[in-house]
Design a protein around this motif. Structure first.
Motif, PDB file in Angstrom:
ATOM      1  N   ASN A  81       0.821  -1.208   0.000  1.00 29.73           N
ATOM      2  CA  ASN A  81       0.000   0.000   0.000  1.00 29.73           C
ATOM      3  C   ASN A  81       0.855   1.259   0.000  1.00 29.73           C
ATOM      4  N   ASP A  82       2.154   1.123   0.315  1.00 34.40           N
ATOM      5  CA  ASP A  82       3.037   2.284   0.445  1.00 34.40           C
ATOM      6  C   ASP A  82       4.101   2.409  -0.633  1.00 34.40           C
ATOM      7  N   ILE A  83       4.666   1.297  -1.089  1.00 36.55           N
ATOM      8  CA  ILE A  83       5.817   1.357  -2.000  1.00 36.55           C
ATOM      9  C   ILE A  83       5.710   0.294  -3.097  1.00 36.55           C
ATOM     10  N   THR A  84       6.564   0.476  -4.119  1.00 43.99           N
ATOM     11  CA  THR A  84       6.761  -0.558  -5.137  1.00 43.99           C
ATOM     12  C   THR A  84       8.258  -0.789  -5.250  1.00 43.99           C
ATOM     13  N   ASN A  85       8.696  -2.033  -5.204  1.00 43.29           N
ATOM     14  CA  ASN A  85      10.125  -2.331  -5.150  1.00 43.29           C
ATOM     15  C   ASN A  85      10.503  -3.402  -6.178  1.00 43.29           C
ATOM     16  N   TYR A  86      11.564  -3.116  -6.934  1.00 40.98           N
ATOM     17  CA  TYR A  86      12.087  -4.056  -7.932  1.00 40.98           C
ATOM     18  C   TYR A  86      13.531  -4.378  -7.591  1.00 40.98           C
ATOM     19  N   TYR A  87      13.909  -5.643  -7.737  1.00 48.50           N
ATOM     20  CA  TYR A  87      15.281  -5.989  -7.376  1.00 48.50           C
ATOM     21  C   TYR A  87      15.848  -7.069  -8.294  1.00 48.50           C
ATOM     22  N   ILE A  88      17.163  -6.963  -8.481  1.00 46.95           N
ATOM     23  CA  ILE A  88      17.918  -7.889  -9.329  1.00 46.95           C
ATOM     24  C   ILE A  88      19.151  -8.333  -8.550  1.00 46.95           C
ATOM     25  N   GLN A  89      19.501  -9.605  -8.685  1.00 46.22           N
ATOM     26  CA  GLN A  89      20.789 -10.087  -8.180  1.00 46.22           C
ATOM     27  C   GLN A  89      21.466 -10.848  -9.304  1.00 46.22           C
ATOM     28  N   LEU A  90      22.722 -10.549  -9.567  1.00 44.63           N
ATOM     29  CA  LEU A  90      23.447 -11.196 -10.665  1.00 44.63           C
ATOM     30  C   LEU A  90      24.949 -11.136 -10.389  1.00 44.63           C
ATOM     31  N   PRO A  91      25.752 -11.904 -11.141  1.00 52.04           N
ATOM     32  CA  PRO A  91      27.205 -11.868 -10.935  1.00 52.04           C
ATOM     33  C   PRO A  91      27.756 -10.464 -11.175  1.00 52.04           C
ATOM     34  N   LEU A  92      28.734 -10.074 -10.371  1.00 55.62           N
ATOM     35  CA  LEU A  92      29.275  -8.727 -10.422  1.00 55.62           C
ATOM     36  C   LEU A  92      29.754  -8.329 -11.819  1.00 55.62           C
ATOM     37  N   GLN A  93      30.358  -9.284 -12.535  1.00 59.36           N
ATOM     38  CA  GLN A  93      30.909  -8.928 -13.846  1.00 59.36           C
ATOM     39  C   GLN A  93      29.830  -8.537 -14.853  1.00 59.36           C
ATOM     40  N   ASN A  94      28.578  -8.875 -14.535  1.00 58.03           N
ATOM     41  CA  ASN A  94      27.480  -8.535 -15.448  1.00 58.03           C
ATOM     42  C   ASN A  94      26.604  -7.402 -14.905  1.00 58.03           C
ATOM     43  N   ILE A  95      27.151  -6.614 -14.005  1.00 58.67           N
ATOM     44  CA  ILE A  95      26.372  -5.570 -13.338  1.00 58.67           C
ATOM     45  C   ILE A  95      25.699  -4.616 -14.326  1.00 58.67           C
ATOM     46  N   GLU A  96      26.372  -4.354 -15.456  1.00 62.00           N
ATOM     47  CA  GLU A  96      25.816  -3.364 -16.386  1.00 62.00           C
ATOM     48  C   GLU A  96      24.496  -3.822 -16.992  1.00 62.00           C
ATOM     49  N   THR A  97      24.305  -5.125 -17.059  1.00 61.82           N
ATOM     50  CA  THR A  97      23.024  -5.645 -17.557  1.00 61.82           C
ATOM     51  C   THR A  97      21.873  -5.156 -16.685  1.00 61.82           C
ATOM     52  N   ALA A  98      22.079  -5.136 -15.386  1.00 61.55           N
ATOM     53  CA  ALA A  98      21.032  -4.680 -14.468  1.00 61.55           C
ATOM     54  C   ALA A  98      20.744  -3.195 -14.673  1.00 61.55           C
ATOM     55  N   PHE A  99      21.784  -2.395 -14.855  1.00 61.64           N
ATOM     56  CA  PHE A  99      21.591  -0.957 -15.084  1.00 61.64           C
ATOM     57  C   PHE A  99      20.841  -0.715 -16.390  1.00 61.64           C
ATOM     58  N   TRP A 100      21.203  -1.466 -17.405  1.00 63.14           N
ATOM     59  CA  TRP A 100      20.553  -1.345 -18.715  1.00 63.14           C
ATOM     60  C   TRP A 100      19.072  -1.686 -18.615  1.00 63.14           C
ATOM     61  N   LEU A 101      18.768  -2.797 -17.955  1.00 63.63           N
ATOM     62  CA  LEU A 101      17.377  -3.245 -17.840  1.00 63.63           C
ATOM     63  C   LEU A 101      16.532  -2.271 -17.026  1.00 63.63           C
ATOM     64  N   GLU A 102      17.036  -1.871 -15.864  1.00 64.12           N
ATOM     65  CA  GLU A 102      16.242  -1.011 -14.986  1.00 64.12           C
ATOM     66  C   GLU A 102      16.068   0.392 -15.575  1.00 64.12           C
ATOM     67  N   SER A 103      17.094   0.904 -16.197  1.00 65.22           N
ATOM     68  CA  SER A 103      16.989   2.251 -16.762  1.00 65.22           C
ATOM     69  C   SER A 103      16.048   2.271 -17.961  1.00 65.22           C
ATOM     70  N   ASP A 104      16.040   1.192 -18.743  1.00 65.66           N
ATOM     71  CA  ASP A 104      15.193   1.195 -19.935  1.00 65.66           C
ATOM     72  C   ASP A 104      13.716   1.202 -19.570  1.00 65.66           C
ATOM     73  N   ARG A 105      13.352   0.456 -18.522  1.00 62.47           N
ATOM     74  CA  ARG A 105      11.933   0.465 -18.177  1.00 62.47           C
ATOM     75  C   ARG A 105      11.554   1.698 -17.356  1.00 62.47           C
ATOM     76  N   MET A 106      12.538   2.349 -16.715  1.00 57.32           N
ATOM     77  CA  MET A 106      12.229   3.629 -16.078  1.00 57.32           C
ATOM     78  C   MET A 106      12.047   4.708 -17.143  1.00 57.32           C
ATOM     79  N   LYS A 107      12.817   4.586 -18.214  1.00 58.03           N
ATOM     80  CA  LYS A 107      12.755   5.595 -19.284  1.00 58.03           C
ATOM     81  C   LYS A 107      11.415   5.536 -20.005  1.00 58.03           C
ATOM     82  N   ALA A 108      11.009   4.327 -20.416  1.00 59.20           N
ATOM     83  CA  ALA A 108       9.726   4.198 -21.124  1.00 59.20           C
ATOM     84  C   ALA A 108       9.346   2.740 -21.253  1.00 59.20           C
ATOM     85  N   LEU A 109       8.226   2.409 -20.715  1.00 61.07           N
ATOM     86  CA  LEU A 109       7.691   1.068 -20.934  1.00 61.07           C
ATOM     87  C   LEU A 109       7.189   0.954 -22.362  1.00 61.07           C
ATOM     88  N   ALA A 110       7.072  -0.287 -22.840  1.00 61.82           N
ATOM     89  CA  ALA A 110       6.518  -0.523 -24.178  1.00 61.82           C
ATOM     90  C   ALA A 110       4.998  -0.532 -24.064  1.00 61.82           C
TER      91      ALA A 110
END
Length: 414
Positions: A81-110
């Motif tokens: 009722n108060d918040i919405t939370n999204y989370y990802i856990q992945l190997p450190l060497q692939n951290i940029e994948t998480a940034f790419w995914l989260e930023s793209d859906r913050m920018k504009a959903l399809a």
């Protein structure tokens, strides 16, 4: 003590960095300051609908899970009722994948009619399965409507009624997204073997060009003090009668909130609790009973719920619950009971801090509350609750005129 550093992008996105050199994984948590309480009363369920829509594809990523799975990651989300939370856990060497995914859906959903239609049907089926067709599934819908008169806590996260989701239109959905899911209303927490400078560079690269949006200013009407006991009876096709009793408690940032949390531990959490020992084992009124609270940011509810033993009446069970809380008001708790409850909560806090995802989630949550540093002060707040203060809190909470009671009765056999 959880160590962290923070910075803010020009577009208002708040970023927390928690360094942990012991793990090969990284957790990326995005918390949006929007929940079911922020919905139009005529268009409820949108925050939860977005939990589904955010996985339905964005501007450059048609299927969210595919690149994440290829990077060895996992993800999930939850809405309250108060918040919405999204989370990802992945190997450190692939951290940029998480940034790419989260930023793209913050920018504009399809946004599209097809995606909306698919998720609308998914949420509608969830509503039917868990709330309409499940025994006792609508109990909290009845309780919220009984306990809250004006505050939007009066409807569940999934929505006030199924029709609101079925009738959700694309333009309504778009407006809700661009109002709430903007950098200025979000907190990003990155936890793992990372430096603040590395996170800053990645955040600037992937989130820096997203328009800030307008800061959402919440203007909710506070729930007035309840001045008379409320009771409601529901008949349903269920195997046993059930009792639900709720009392209003103070909001998340108040000291009485912590006292109320300790009361739930003492009264109804586990086989050693007062309600279980007295009303299940000794008096055999209930087959099971529990005591908990909603954990709401605004003033929430402390609730007792239990199934009544066959042959015992819901009225005598209700009177027995009232008697136990009256005893709490009059006699308070022993130092031993209070210490045991504090020990359980301390163990829970320590256990939560063991996982990377929990640390990332908690830091973002406390930043939303006002300051991520509060995560390190939580235990001190519990410690400061004395037996006398707990008794005062009980006296303020468990008044007859502050109680809403739901009798959930089995339909008479025809």
């Amino acid at each position: 003590m959880l160590q962290f550093e923070r910075f803010t992008l020009d577009n208002g996105l708040r970023v927390l960095v928690h360094k942990d050199i012991t793990t090969p994984m990284v957790a990326v948590n995005v918390l949006y300051d929007v929940g079911a309480r922020d919905e139009d009363p005529a268009k409820t369920g949108f925050a939860h609908l977005f939990e589904h829509l955010m996985f339905g594809g964005s501007e450059n990523i048609p299927v969210y899970d595919e690149p994440l799975q290829m990077a060895g990651g996992e993800n999930n989300a939850y809405t309250t009722n108060d918040i919405t939370n999204y989370y990802i856990q992945l190997p450190l060497q692939n951290i940029e994948t998480a940034f790419w995914l989260e930023s793209d859906r913050m920018k504009a959903l399809a946004f599209g009619e097809k995606s909306l239609d698919v998720q609308r049907k998914v949420v509608s089926e969830e509503f039917k399965e868990h709330y309409l067709n499940k025994p006792y599934g609508d109990a909290w819908q009845h309780m919220r409507e009984l306990a809250y008169v004006v505050h939007p806590y009066q409807w569940m996260t999934i929505g006030k009624e199924l029709k609101h989701i079925e009738d959700a239109q694309l333009e309504d959905v778009k407006a809700f997204f661009y109002k709430h899911y903007r950098p200025v209303n979000a907190i990003l927490c990155v936890a793992g073997n990372v430096t603040t400078e590395e996170v800053r560079q990645l955040t600037e690269k992937w989130f820096g060009d997203i328009p800030a949006g307008e800061k959402y200013l919440r203007k909710l009407t506070p729930e007035p003090h309840q001045e008379a006991a409320r009771t409601k009876t529901v008949f349903a096709d269920v195997p046993f009668d059930a009792l639900y009793k709720s009392w209003h408690i103070d909001g998340r940032l108040s000291l009485p909130y912590y006292a109320s949390d300790l009361i739930t531990e003492i009264m109804g959490n586990g086989f050693a609790s007062r309600l279980y020992q007295r009303l299940v084992k000794e008096q055999q009124l209930f087959s099971n009973i529990s005591c908990y609270h909603t954990g709401s940011l605004d003033p929430g509810l402390l609730t007792v719920e239990g199934k009544i033993v066959e042959g015992r009446s819901i009225e005598e069970a209700d009177a027995a619950v009232e008697a136990e809380f009256q005893k709490l008001i009059e006699e308070g708790v022993t130092e031993d009971e209070l210490q045991k409850a504090k020990n359980k909560i301390e163990a829970m806090i320590v256990f939560e801090d063991m996982t990377l995802l929990s640390r990332a989630n908690n830091l973002a949550f406390y930043e939303l509350l006002g300051d991520a540093q509060m995560v390190n002060e939580e235990w001190n707040r519990y410690q400061s609750v004395t037996a006398a203060f707990l008794q005062d809190t009980a006296r303020n909470v468990f008044r007859l005129d502050n109680c809403s009671t739901l009798y959930y009765r089995r339909k008479p056999q025809e």
